[in-house]
Structures are given as C-alpha cells and as structure tokens.
Design a protein around this motif. Sequence first.
Motif, mmCIF file in Angstrom:
data_model
loop_
_atom_site.group_PDB
_atom_site.id
_atom_site.type_symbol
_atom_site.label_atom_id
_atom_site.label_comp_id
_atom_site.label_asym_id
_atom_site.label_seq_id
_atom_site.Cartn_x
_atom_site.Cartn_y
_atom_site.Cartn_z
ATOM 1 N N ALA A 1 -31.424 -43.231 29.699
ATOM 2 C CA ALA A 1 -31.062 -42.361 28.800
ATOM 3 C C ALA A 1 -29.615 -41.989 28.514
ATOM 4 C CB ALA A 1 -31.862 -41.036 29.320
ATOM 5 N N VAL A 2 -29.351 -41.801 27.199
ATOM 6 C CA VAL A 2 -27.969 -41.618 27.085
ATOM 7 C C VAL A 2 -28.013 -40.658 26.053
ATOM 8 C CG1 VAL A 2 -25.719 -42.181 25.537
ATOM 9 C CG2 VAL A 2 -26.946 -43.921 27.624
ATOM 10 N N LEU A 3 -27.004 -39.364 25.915
ATOM 11 C CA LEU A 3 -27.093 -38.479 25.071
ATOM 12 C C LEU A 3 -25.929 -38.936 23.961
ATOM 13 C CD1 LEU A 3 -27.588 -35.626 23.561
ATOM 14 C CD2 LEU A 3 -25.857 -34.581 25.105
ATOM 15 N N VAL A 4 -26.221 -39.197 22.713
ATOM 16 C CA VAL A 4 -25.321 -39.713 21.818
ATOM 17 C C VAL A 4 -24.736 -38.347 20.958
ATOM 18 C CG1 VAL A 4 -24.866 -40.891 19.688
ATOM 19 C CG2 VAL A 4 -26.158 -41.893 21.537
ATOM 20 N N ALA A 5 -23.564 -37.936 21.261
ATOM 21 C CA ALA A 5 -23.133 -36.614 20.681
ATOM 22 C C ALA A 5 -22.707 -36.837 19.167
ATOM 23 C CB ALA A 5 -22.106 -36.016 21.643
ATOM 24 N N PHE A 6 -23.007 -35.835 18.336
ATOM 25 C CA PHE A 6 -22.496 -36.214 16.885
ATOM 26 C C PHE A 6 -22.019 -34.537 16.653
ATOM 27 C CE2 PHE A 6 -26.982 -36.121 16.475
ATOM 28 C CZ PHE A 6 -27.582 -34.859 16.068
ATOM 29 N N ASP A 7 -21.929 -33.592 17.395
ATOM 30 C CA ASP A 7 -21.133 -32.254 16.956
ATOM 31 C C ASP A 7 -21.042 -31.476 18.134
ATOM 32 O OD1 ASP A 7 -20.135 -30.355 15.271
ATOM 33 O OD2 ASP A 7 -21.664 -30.712 13.734
ATOM 34 N N VAL A 8 -20.231 -30.457 18.301
ATOM 35 C CA VAL A 8 -19.901 -29.661 19.096
ATOM 36 C C VAL A 8 -19.950 -28.376 18.542
ATOM 37 C CG1 VAL A 8 -17.402 -29.706 18.815
ATOM 38 C CG2 VAL A 8 -18.325 -28.864 21.205
ATOM 39 N N LEU A 9 -20.882 -27.262 18.887
ATOM 40 C CA LEU A 9 -21.019 -25.955 18.452
ATOM 41 C C LEU A 9 -20.155 -24.860 19.181
ATOM 42 C CD1 LEU A 9 -23.570 -27.375 17.633
ATOM 43 C CD2 LEU A 9 -24.768 -25.008 17.835
ATOM 44 N N ALA A 10 -19.685 -25.278 20.461
ATOM 45 C CA ALA A 10 -18.772 -24.367 21.102
ATOM 46 C C ALA A 10 -18.253 -25.019 22.294
ATOM 47 C CB ALA A 10 -19.740 -23.143 21.761
ATOM 48 N N ALA A 11 -16.899 -24.574 22.684
ATOM 49 C CA ALA A 11 -16.191 -25.007 24.050
ATOM 50 C C ALA A 11 -16.118 -23.877 24.756
ATOM 51 C CB ALA A 11 -15.039 -25.747 23.404
ATOM 52 N N PRO A 12 -15.537 -23.908 25.962
ATOM 53 C CA PRO A 12 -15.132 -22.820 26.625
ATOM 54 C C PRO A 12 -14.469 -21.711 26.129
ATOM 55 C CG PRO A 12 -14.894 -24.762 28.054
ATOM 56 C CD PRO A 12 -15.113 -25.098 26.572
ATOM 57 N N TRP A 13 -15.207 -20.572 26.064
ATOM 58 C CA TRP A 13 -14.461 -19.109 25.509
ATOM 59 C C TRP A 13 -14.434 -19.385 23.904
ATOM 60 C CZ3 TRP A 13 -15.299 -16.631 29.456
ATOM 61 C CH2 TRP A 13 -15.154 -17.017 30.880
ATOM 62 N N ASP B 1 -16.355 -20.106 19.992
ATOM 63 C CA ASP B 1 -17.491 -20.429 19.303
ATOM 64 C C ASP B 1 -16.920 -21.261 18.034
ATOM 65 O OD1 ASP B 1 -19.641 -20.440 17.204
ATOM 66 O OD2 ASP B 1 -20.055 -18.371 17.674
ATOM 67 N N LEU B 2 -17.288 -22.583 17.794
ATOM 68 C CA LEU B 2 -16.687 -23.581 17.126
ATOM 69 C C LEU B 2 -17.486 -23.642 15.618
ATOM 70 C CD1 LEU B 2 -15.815 -26.317 19.368
ATOM 71 C CD2 LEU B 2 -14.363 -24.595 18.409
ATOM 72 N N ARG B 3 -18.650 -22.833 15.619
ATOM 73 C CA ARG B 3 -19.463 -23.303 14.304
ATOM 74 C C ARG B 3 -18.861 -22.691 13.005
ATOM 75 N NH1 ARG B 3 -24.429 -19.705 16.631
ATOM 76 N NH2 ARG B 3 -22.851 -18.709 17.334
ATOM 77 N N SER B 4 -17.843 -21.833 12.951
ATOM 78 C CA SER B 4 -17.343 -21.421 11.747
ATOM 79 C C SER B 4 -16.225 -22.288 11.355
ATOM 80 C CB SER B 4 -16.844 -19.896 11.752
ATOM 81 O OG SER B 4 -15.767 -20.002 12.545
ATOM 82 N N GLU B 5 -15.954 -23.178 12.204
ATOM 83 C CA GLU B 5 -14.650 -24.159 12.149
ATOM 84 C C GLU B 5 -15.080 -25.445 11.026
ATOM 85 O OE1 GLU B 5 -11.278 -24.042 13.256
ATOM 86 O OE2 GLU B 5 -11.961 -21.831 13.868
ATOM 87 N N PRO B 6 -14.372 -25.809 10.178
ATOM 88 C CA PRO B 6 -14.807 -27.157 9.575
ATOM 89 C C PRO B 6 -14.919 -28.380 10.644
ATOM 90 C CG PRO B 6 -12.601 -26.819 9.231
ATOM 91 C CD PRO B 6 -13.138 -25.547 10.174
ATOM 92 N N LEU B 7 -15.703 -29.360 9.954
ATOM 93 C CA LEU B 7 -15.848 -30.445 11.188
ATOM 94 C C LEU B 7 -14.780 -31.239 11.206
ATOM 95 C CD1 LEU B 7 -18.173 -32.592 12.336
ATOM 96 C CD2 LEU B 7 -18.138 -33.789 10.025
ATOM 97 N N ARG B 8 -13.826 -31.315 10.409
ATOM 98 C CA ARG B 8 -12.633 -32.054 10.675
ATOM 99 C C ARG B 8 -11.743 -31.284 11.789
ATOM 100 N NH1 ARG B 8 -11.007 -29.200 5.800
ATOM 101 N NH2 ARG B 8 -11.171 -31.482 4.592
ATOM 102 N N SER B 9 -12.313 -30.229 12.185
ATOM 103 C CA SER B 9 -11.594 -29.432 13.481
ATOM 104 C C SER B 9 -12.582 -29.716 14.587
ATOM 105 C CB SER B 9 -11.311 -28.064 13.273
ATOM 106 O OG SER B 9 -10.515 -27.598 12.285
#
Length: 286
Positions: A99-111, A113-121
Amino acid sequence: MRPKPVEAVPDGPGWHHSVKLDGWRVALSVTPEGVRIHSRSKRDVSAQFPELTDAADQLGVGTVIDGEVVVWDEQRGRFDFEAVQSRGLARRPRSVPGAVLVAFDVLAAPWTDLRSEPLRSRWPRLRSVVEQAGPQIQLVLATDDAAQAREWMREMRTQGVEGIVSKRWDSPYRPGEPRTAWRKVRSADTVDALLLGVTGPERRPWGAVVELPDGRRAVTTPRLPSGTASQLGRAVAGRLGEPVTDGQLDVRWQPLTADAEPLTAEVRVRTGRVPLVRYVRLRVDV
C-alpha cells in the motif's frame, strides 16, 4: 475538492496535470494523538493501512495530505483496486503488502492552513512534506505539458491509470469551487453504468447486471472479489425483486425493485460486438 468530468485534457498555460490512479481517495492528517487516515466519507481507516501511518509518523503535527491509496500488483503489472478495497473495508488489517499513498495536494502544514493558497504555492509545500515522509508516501506523477499528460493516459492505461486530473495553478483548495478548478478526463474504457441488479446470492453477489451508456445490457465478469462483493451486497440489501431468467444475457439474476434508489457502477469495458465488462466499484462514498 472533486474534479468535474470533461472530454479532453485542457490545453494552454496555467494548468497542472497529474495521473489519476485506481485506488481510494483519502485524507491523511497528523494530529497530537497520532496519524489518522479518513476515507472520502470520513470513515477512519487508519488501522487498515498501518504502513501509511508509520510513513507519516515523522511529519509535523497539523499536516494534512490529500491523496490516493494504491496497491501495486507485481504479477499483473498494474494497480489493484480490489486489494485496496479489500483492506479498506476489512474490520482488521490484512497482510496485503504494497500500500502506498500517492499524494497530490496538501491542505495544511504545521501551524499553517494552506487551503486559501494557490496550487502554485501548495505544490512545493507538498513536495517538501513528501520528502520528509517514509517511502510509502509518494508524490503523484505530474506535468504542465498537456501533450505529455495525454501520452501518459494512453501508455499507462493497462497499468491502472484511469485518466488525468487537471488543476488550475492559481486555484485555492475550495470544495464545491464554482469555477471548476479541477477537471478529470477518464480513459475511454472506463464508464459509468446503471446498476440493474446482481447475479448470485444477495449478501455476496457473484456479479452485477448493468446498462451501459449506449443502452446495452451486460453481466460483469469475472466473479467479484470477497470485499467488493460484500460492499455491493450491502448496497442492494432489501432492494432486490424476484429472480428473472434473461435469455439475452443467458443468466438468472435479481433485479433492483422499481422503487429502489438508482445506483451507478463504474465498469471497464473491452469493446466489441459483445462487450466484456469488469465491475470496478459503486459510485458511493465508503
């Protein structure tokens, strides 16, 4: 976010294209209590994929990854959706390796919230997160070149690449985004079909009877794996009428009752006068 189905990979600047694999969509989050993995219906499947929780153990608290759990079948040379589903639906972890998790987006990093950031960030942040994780968490194969994406879709179809997901580089992560920032092109042999009924016992059907988009009826083959059959059985429980004998299909099957809620099944079709249809999954959250 969920992509809108379209007929072609979008051309032009401003698009990011990644392969769509045959697996389970999940969110992996690192909490103060440990790593948690949830399916699209928010069901906790952490215990079913312990190698993935171990791979994320070194990531900072607050990290949230959007991705697809896949299992590679070395003998068949393709991704094995049935193996993923069998593990995901099991009450206890099963010894199915790979089993492998293929990651295609990140919603948050420590401290953060990245959801309002554009995909390029978000994309370089995702790459950094994956580099810190164990080998069971991988970055999705992606490109800015639409021609390259179309080539991948053609060449990798037999390996379980379902299609291409295209995203606007300037798009934030907003579920229900009205601008349709995510779009998905599916391989030609994967279609949605209307579930008409099942063959075999109700609790664990042997196969599904479906109506294809062109109006043809077909019985799926081969016999469904145990986990997939159980899921289908739960979906049709209490909704089946009396068995009928179908001369056209040369099989005895149980139809859904007229008042049953319509169900959509994803199937793979090998073209020809008599289509060979393989059941993949129901279009429901699990």
